[in-house]
Design an enzyme around this catalytic site. Sequence first.
Site, PDB file in Angstrom:
ATOM      1  CD  GLU A  37      44.311  70.614 -49.904  1.00  0.00           C
ATOM      2  OE1 GLU A  37      45.394  70.657 -50.427  1.00  0.00           O
ATOM      3  OE2 GLU A  37      43.525  69.465 -49.825  1.00  0.00           O
ATOM      4  CG  ASP A 101      53.024  62.297 -37.367  1.00  0.00           C
ATOM      5  OD1 ASP A 101      52.705  62.238 -36.114  1.00  0.00           O
ATOM      6  OD2 ASP A 101      52.475  61.480 -38.041  1.00  0.00           O
ATOM      7  CB  ILE A 102      56.748  61.703 -32.578  1.00  0.00           C
ATOM      8  CG1 ILE A 102      57.675  62.423 -33.118  1.00  0.00           C
ATOM      9  CG2 ILE A 102      57.002  60.542 -31.502  1.00  0.00           C
ATOM     10  CD1 ILE A 102      58.147  63.478 -32.058  1.00  0.00           C
ATOM     11  CG  ASP A 103      51.618  56.961 -34.156  1.00  0.00           C
ATOM     12  OD1 ASP A 103      51.544  56.435 -32.904  1.00  0.00           O
ATOM     13  OD2 ASP A 103      50.550  57.098 -34.911  1.00  0.00           O
ATOM     14  CB  CYS A 120      49.723  54.714 -19.674  1.00  0.00           C
ATOM     15  SG  CYS A 120      51.465  53.796 -19.686  1.00  0.00           S
ATOM     16  N   GLY A 153      45.972  64.188 -30.334  1.00  0.00           N
ATOM     17  CA  GLY A 153      44.603  63.505 -29.832  1.00  0.00           C
ATOM     18  C   GLY A 153      44.597  61.960 -29.506  1.00  0.00           C
ATOM     19  NE  ARG A 155      48.490  55.883 -32.543  1.00  0.00           N
ATOM     20  CZ  ARG A 155      48.114  54.923 -33.520  1.00  0.00           C
ATOM     21  NH1 ARG A 155      48.323  53.781 -32.891  1.00  0.00           N
ATOM     22  NH2 ARG A 155      47.814  55.246 -34.744  1.00  0.00           N
ATOM     23  N   GLY A 156      50.144  60.610 -29.875  1.00  0.00           N
ATOM     24  CA  GLY A 156      51.667  61.067 -30.666  1.00  0.00           C
ATOM     25  C   GLY A 156      51.468  62.757 -30.478  1.00  0.00           C
ATOM     26  CG  HIS A 158      50.836  66.252 -35.432  1.00  0.00           C
ATOM     27  ND1 HIS A 158      49.495  66.412 -35.700  1.00  0.00           N
ATOM     28  CD2 HIS A 158      50.953  64.942 -35.725  1.00  0.00           C
ATOM     29  CE1 HIS A 158      48.982  65.341 -36.038  1.00  0.00           C
ATOM     30  NE2 HIS A 158      50.078  64.507 -35.989  1.00  0.00           N
ATOM     31  CG  LEU A 314      50.123  67.327 -39.157  1.00  0.00           C
ATOM     32  CD1 LEU A 314      50.429  65.662 -39.416  1.00  0.00           C
ATOM     33  CD2 LEU A 314      51.427  67.935 -38.838  1.00  0.00           C
TER      34      LEU A 314
END
Lengths: 391, 461
Positions: A37, A101-103, A120, A153, A155-156, A158, A314
């Site tokens: 998908e 996933d880390i944000d 930053c 893209g 602040r994290g 994948h 994702l």
Amino acid sequence: MDFDTLRVYYQRFFPYQDVFLWLNHDRTPQADFLDREIAFTIENAYVRYQSYMNADAFKADVLRLMPTRFEYGPVYSANPRQRKMLPKGACVPVKKEFCLDIDLSDYNSVRTCCTDTAVCNKCWKFATIAIEILNVALREDFGFQNLLWVFSGRRGVHCWVSDAAALTLDEAQRSSIAAYLQVLGTSTQGKLVNLPRPFHPHIARSFGILKSHFKQVVLEEQDPWRSADQAEELLKRLQPADLVARLRSKWGSKEIPSSQRWADIDTETRQLPVSSGSRNSVGDAVLAAKQDIIFEYLYPRLDAAVSRGLNHLLKSPFVVHPSTGKICVALDLKKLDEFDIDAVPRYDAIVKELDATNDITKTSLRDYTEYFRHHVQETLPKKRAADTLDF
Amino acid sequence: MFRQKKRAIEAVDGEVGRHIDYPYRMNLYTAPPLDEITQDEFEQWGLDRLRVLQEIDNALTTKVGDLEKTVRPTIQKFLPLSLGSKRNSDKERKKDHYSHFILRLAFCRSEELRKKFVRLETELFKLRFATDDFKDRNEFLESLEFNWEIASPDEVDRLRSQLLAASGRNTDVADTYYKVDFTQVPYLVESRRVFLKGGKAYVPETLQLTLLTTEYSKLLDESLIKTARAIPRLDEEQRLIPILENLAEKMIWQETSAEEIGHTDTIRANMIDGLAAQKHFPLCMLTMQRKLKTDHVAKYTARRQYGLFLKGIGMGVEDALVYWRSNFAPRIADDKFDKEYRYNIRYLYGLEGSRRNQRPFNCIQIINGDQPRDREESHGCPYKYLAPQALEEKLQSMGITDKQSLSEIRSYNESSLYHLSCTKVYELTHPNDKTVYSERIMTPQAYFQRSWNHAKETPSK
């Protein structure tokens, strides 16, 4: 977003062929890509259950739809485009990469440099440490080898795990890995860190990594307990009560660097009267509290929902982030320390670079796409001897 | 897989048969039963085991604290399995063995049923393992021959400090470690109770039960799939398949309340308000009945919940149309009713659209389903969605005023045991109903049925 420029990006730069190989896990198209998908976000619409014969068909549809982003979901037991024509239960998710996933917005309570969606190079270090810890755990503990880390893209980060064993994990197994890696509780459960001693080997190894970064990243750069008010956050996490009282009166309302306060904890502990419990047990309690603080301030914070679901979508690597314009580049861990979050290529900037030189191999995206290509080639099954004429 | 002696025994009721001997209380059910049993036994044993599984399911759904204590009475009644000497317990073990295989036949046919069956049987297995006596359990374990790879002494020695740290203890506890894929023991992985290396989990002997139950679930799941494939070849359309279908239906709809079976009274449209006034309706249905009567409103979910309830207690479709039409009026005009609601009501009776025969909701479905979002919506379980104060006012208006009862109901609600609250309210509002019920109220229909039967047995003076 400037759609004309974006079109040039998706026409000339986006690595369709390598993405195809990466999702397909082989050179000739198989179900892993054919029944995969792909979902598009087009302005306000969300188009799900798309799938393609090959990279060219995929590219043609991206250019036709001009999505603001697109995502990859699971491989289905039949072609997801035909799901409505099939009997119920004939088209269900069967395989998917295991994802993390880390944000950095989950670090808001411990970072002082930025808030909300801002990020930053100082707080990017939280992500760097998270990658270091999770990468080693996935490889050594779970035995995975095919890992791709991608900047998300804004602040994290994948992580996509594409080993054959990872693709077929069921949801309970995915959850178990997520829970194994998830050390911090949620604030509603009261205590954020609740680690039994002795440390489990994963915890012990992670602690070693965290400790090596704690001084620089937390004490010096974030300096989270500088003001007297902030210092209360530190005192709140310490015990016994008489130690806390001594520190509070010693510090008063002065501004003191966090590193100094951290050092004071040990100095004051040594000066506690012997009568206040056995010296050893007080020392142990203080040590444990300090360890817990290190975990709370640095241990990776995961969005576990992304890891648990077999049908969780994702965002694709190398998509343009709709609000920052930055490209979701794949990360080469060998060069992770050099990664500059302010210098991540933007789609409009590299299109300009291309206009200037007219040479696609000379833009600042090149290193990232080359790394991705290399990674994909490395992880594809080796060509059979007959194919290479190598007897 | 486990030791199993077969022996021919003396004639039983004039027949010579092959008997399976049951050396252990626990059973992995790897060998199918061989004896003949009567068709009645077949059905009864299946039903009895089903009751036990449903009780476990209810207890898990309502998240009771102590699972073993909650389900013990039901297990004792329908599927006891005594400890100790096998001489006295062969009969129980036989029933346990047969009933397990009967339900396998009933629950193998869909993925959903298989999953549910495996989950509940595994819980039952765990409960029994936990209550087994030490000696029996060890003998049972020794009789199993799983292909669990055992880590070599060298390896254990090399990894000793990590293995020890993973056990959460400072002192040595185990020398035997099983090496299994981490995917086999997700429970142990997520709680970090095992050491992991290269995808292998090192499971100490002390955590063997987890390994055992995972293995058991896996075996059961595989055999269910095999059974499903074999069923069409059974040639049992006339005799056993109907019984099996009935069992499977019951698993889905949780309708085993004995008092529900055999209800043939017809409920007419003009009886409803009277029935509600006579305390025949549980609070959920009462709420919808009142909302419909006073405000002429029933939103989508309420129409389904209440409409199917009315059908469930014996109202025919013609009466249902009359009832809804008159209660929607004057807010909804006749022609609008015909256009928008007639179809939906007939649909509930399986007369339109997919023509599926719809079953009334049970309490679990109502409790787990969505609850009203505003004052216009009247569906859901009031014990769940009402604030304690508002609920108490309602109960007081139903005549429940003593403090002790109200606080008992409140504490049930706080533990999410809403069906116990409802059962308690039934007892309080029907003080003369001295019938001893074996089960708690698990469907609104059961509540009505108890009340209705009780009223029939005590003719008004």
